[in-house]
Design a protein around this motif. Sequence first.
Motif, mmCIF file in Angstrom:
data_model
loop_
_atom_site.group_PDB
_atom_site.id
_atom_site.type_symbol
_atom_site.label_atom_id
_atom_site.label_comp_id
_atom_site.label_asym_id
_atom_site.label_seq_id
_atom_site.Cartn_x
_atom_site.Cartn_y
_atom_site.Cartn_z
ATOM 1 N N GLY A 187 0.830 -1.198 0.000
ATOM 2 C CA GLY A 187 0.000 0.000 0.000
ATOM 3 C C GLY A 187 0.863 1.246 0.000
ATOM 4 N N PHE A 188 1.553 1.529 -1.119
ATOM 5 C CA PHE A 188 2.532 2.618 -1.129
ATOM 6 C C PHE A 188 1.928 3.984 -1.401
ATOM 7 N N GLY B 220 6.635 -2.822 -4.709
ATOM 8 C CA GLY B 220 5.568 -1.986 -4.184
ATOM 9 C C GLY B 220 4.230 -2.506 -4.662
ATOM 10 N N ALA B 221 3.289 -2.705 -3.741
ATOM 11 C CA ALA B 221 1.941 -3.161 -4.096
ATOM 12 C C ALA B 221 0.942 -2.075 -3.727
ATOM 13 N N LEU C 155 6.449 -3.129 -9.479
ATOM 14 C CA LEU C 155 5.142 -2.772 -8.938
ATOM 15 C C LEU C 155 4.128 -3.894 -9.167
ATOM 16 N N PHE C 156 3.226 -4.028 -8.207
ATOM 17 C CA PHE C 156 2.059 -4.878 -8.382
ATOM 18 C C PHE C 156 0.838 -3.995 -8.165
ATOM 19 N N PHE D 155 7.304 -2.839 4.824
ATOM 20 C CA PHE D 155 6.663 -1.619 5.320
ATOM 21 C C PHE D 155 5.164 -1.688 5.031
ATOM 22 N N ILE D 156 4.359 -1.431 6.052
ATOM 23 C CA ILE D 156 2.910 -1.278 5.898
ATOM 24 C C ILE D 156 2.569 0.062 6.539
ATOM 25 N N LEU D 157 2.494 1.098 5.729
ATOM 26 C CA LEU D 157 2.401 2.465 6.231
ATOM 27 C C LEU D 157 1.023 3.056 5.961
#
Length: 231
Positions: free
Chosen positions: A65-66, A86-87, A111-112, A132-134
């Motif tokens: 979740g970028f 990055g998803a 990327l996904f 990272f889950i930000l």
Amino acid sequence: MTEDKIHLRNIRTFGRRDGRPLSRRQQTLVDDLLPRISIERESDAPITSSSLFDEAAKDVWLEIGFGGGEHLIRRARQYPDIGLIGAEPFIDGVAKALGGIDDHKLENVRLFPDDVRLILPRMEAGLIKRCFILFPDPWPKRRQQKRRLIQPDFLDDLARVMAPGAPLRFATDVASYADEALWRILQHGAFEWQAEKADDWRKQPEDHEATRYQLKGLGDCAPVWLEFQRI
């Protein structure tokens, strides 16, 4: 129907996928650049470092979740020898990240453009050396909270793909999600919380790049930073 197919069918992507219309440049990047650096959704092929990058990266990190890609792009620029996945299911966020990748000629980002839970089962065990889950979608209404990302099945998949000792950073500005995520991650048993004092979850880490969502301050509390390590 196989167990894997049932698992994928039951995933409900958090948030809406479509946003405001893309600019001409963004649409060009989505059409031309994204296919070259994206992880294919309709595939059963295992995901490994060598399958993602022409030269196997020193390590592979994952950001789930970028958003607009601010944090992802900064990391990629800081660590050119690290491969970053990055998803993100929102197309406008994907388009913004593509702009940063193109501007800085980054070769170490893949990327996904969808829900990461669709590809975690394909990832090689121990592939991810940092995650990272930000500020994930908090689904603040009680009836929606079952759609929050941090769930036992997700943690099972995440634990499998993270290498022993790999750090996991979770951040949120929604108090109920901070409490729930901490409880669920500790209950899972594969991750050890690294906090020793209150400032360890109250203060923004020095190496963090503020995200677009974070700066909006839409939550009901100051950001909470939960740092874990894969056991």
